[in-house]
Design an enzyme around this catalytic site. Structure first.
Site, mmCIF file in Angstrom:
data_model
loop_
_atom_site.group_PDB
_atom_site.id
_atom_site.type_symbol
_atom_site.label_atom_id
_atom_site.label_comp_id
_atom_site.label_asym_id
_atom_site.label_seq_id
_atom_site.Cartn_x
_atom_site.Cartn_y
_atom_site.Cartn_z
ATOM 1 N N GLU A 106 31.242 39.941 39.533
ATOM 2 C CA GLU A 106 31.367 40.662 40.799
ATOM 3 C C GLU A 106 30.035 41.350 41.053
ATOM 4 O OE1 GLU A 106 35.431 40.402 39.064
ATOM 5 O OE2 GLU A 106 33.676 41.446 38.301
ATOM 6 N N TYR A 118 21.663 35.254 41.262
ATOM 7 C CA TYR A 118 22.781 34.454 40.771
ATOM 8 C C TYR A 118 22.836 33.090 41.460
ATOM 9 C CZ TYR A 118 24.171 38.987 38.913
ATOM 10 O OH TYR A 118 24.178 40.188 38.257
#
Length: 148
Positions: A106, A118
């Protein structure tokens, strides 16, 4: 990027990790929480040092066939030089060695820099956790990386 080392988290690294937590996050992990991770059989944490000084770290929980990234942080003085890339690569490598093909995390919806990091490693947006962060009720973006 000379004199960099990566090693598993040790008890003597925790004070440095907590100092970085306090610089990086509005609701940092406590020393007790991080010490608890040393005894968590599902937790794996890596520390990056430059000239034997902790400059970043990352952690994940390995649960059955998934790796859940718990936190990644780089000391503000060492951002923008690829330390985050090294941390993510090493966490992916930990999962690969253990035949774990799915990873999740998250990230704050406002943290575009982290999201881009990411995405560079194949994580994709998969949903939203509403009001996930207790400090300001900000939503979390759920991201997944699947190698299957």
């Amino acid at each position: 990027m000379n004199n960099l080392t990566v090693h598993p988290l040790k008890k003597e690294d925790i004070d440095s990790i907590i100092a970085i937590e306090n610089l990086c996050f509005p609701t940092p992990w406590t020393k007790e929480s991080m010490e608890g991770e040393l005894n968590n059989k599902f937790a794996k944490y890596l520390v990056i040092k430059k000239d034997n000084v902790v400059i970043g770290y990352g952690g994940l929980w390995l649960i059955i066939d998934e790796g859940h990234i718990t936190n990644i942080a780089v000391h503000p003085e060492f951002r923008g030089i690829g330390i985050g890339n090294i941390i993510v690569k090493e966490l992916i490598k930990l999962c690969y060695i253990r035949n774990i093909s799915s990873m999740t995390l998250e990230v704050r919806v406002s943290n575009i820099v982290a999201q881009n990091l990411y995405k560079k490693f194949g994580f994709k947006e998969a949903g939203i956790r509403k009001r996930y962060y207790s400090d300001n009720d900000e939503d979390a973006l759920i991201m997944w990386k699947n190698e299957k």
